[in-house]
Design a protein around this motif. Sequence first.
Motif, PDB file in Angstrom:
ATOM      1  N   GLY A  80      12.784  -5.320  -3.499  1.00 58.05           N
ATOM      2  CA  GLY A  80      12.482  -3.928  -3.308  1.00 58.05           C
ATOM      3  C   GLY A  80      12.142  -3.504  -1.906  1.00 58.05           C
ATOM      4  N   GLY A  81      11.775  -4.381  -1.145  1.00 63.15           N
ATOM      5  CA  GLY A  81      11.478  -4.113   0.209  1.00 63.15           C
ATOM      6  C   GLY A  81       9.872  -4.766   0.492  1.00 63.15           C
ATOM      7  N   LEU A  82       9.348  -4.601   1.677  1.00 60.28           N
ATOM      8  CA  LEU A  82       7.770  -5.113   1.928  1.00 60.28           C
ATOM      9  C   LEU A  82       7.084  -4.248   1.270  1.00 60.28           C
ATOM     10  N   PRO A  83       5.957  -4.901   0.777  1.00 60.77           N
ATOM     11  CA  PRO A  83       4.820  -4.386  -0.090  1.00 60.77           C
ATOM     12  C   PRO A  83       4.011  -3.480   0.663  1.00 60.77           C
ATOM     13  N   LYS A  84       3.664  -2.320   0.326  1.00 67.62           N
ATOM     14  CA  LYS A  84       3.063  -1.381   1.047  1.00 67.62           C
ATOM     15  C   LYS A  84       1.627  -1.829   1.116  1.00 67.62           C
TER      16      LYS A  84
END
Length: 355
Positions: A80-84
Amino acid sequence: MAMSAVARETVFALRRQIAKIEGTLPERLQLPAGAPLDAGVSADVTSNTDLTIVRRGLAAALPDAFLPTGVERLDAALSGGLPKAALSEIHGGQTRDAGAVAGFALSLTSLILKQAHGLPVLWIGTSEIFGEAGFPYARGLHAAFGIEPGQLLFSEAPRLVDALWVAEEAARMTALAAVILEIRGNPQRLDLTATRRLHARAASAGRPVFLLRQAAEPEPTAAPVRLIVASAPAVPRATITGPLAGSIGRPAFTITIGKSRTALPGQFTLEWNPDERVFDERWGEERRSEERRAGRAKNPVAVVSLPRGRKDPAAASGAILAFPAVGSPDAISPTARDQSPPGERAAHFGPRRAG
């Protein structure tokens, strides 16, 4: 027997604490009714707003919990991407990679500020770091990343212990869109305990903390994601007529996944588009050839079609005719060419007769 049970309970408690720090522990989340869940998790609905998330392979997370890079293959590898709301490591293998690491961090900052509604970003480092790598150029921030100089704040600490203290205090602040901590090498103070504190405070505040590490070796940390960044050769600028020879194209980065929630390895070459402020993946020559072949198979017709109702253009004649030069006795003036001889009239002024 009693000592064995106590030891087993101690191990279970430690495992639970580690899972909680790493974000892999099932938790009860308060969500609005109808909120979507990740495809990889299941939920036991106890009421309209109270959900018990059951982890299935990976930590349960909502889609909005990640910062997508916009590159489909990289986001898929990172689940999903980099964790916020977490600590993420961005490594540079050598000191000369500091510029590439900073450029990649600024690109991520640009993506974050699109959703941060004017919140600033704090960049923390020691005097040694800023003296070696320098500060980002203020005018270039807006031109290349769309970042206003007032949105990027800097904190220069004299010692590493001071920089860590500032980072821990800033990580809990919701008034910041993100926190960037830049450190050189593998100092002893940046141990597993220090990274756990940073990760826990980032998770509590719901803000990302990026740990930039110059000339550092991978070591155990609480960060769920580690990316190794290096500069990639720029390609010539693309124009309508093709690549512009001798020009320098968009900045490019080689991204290697050193650690992730999915444990999927991978290496990607990304280009930062300063006009649209997005990442684009640069394909290898083999993939580009496949794309070109696929494009020709999908579109076998010519790019520009012929006008309707007209035949194909005639082939070029094999003979070349030489006309008299202008001003010579044999040359005919344009005015005389368009007029009919004396005593005659043009054919189109009367009916055409045959026979």
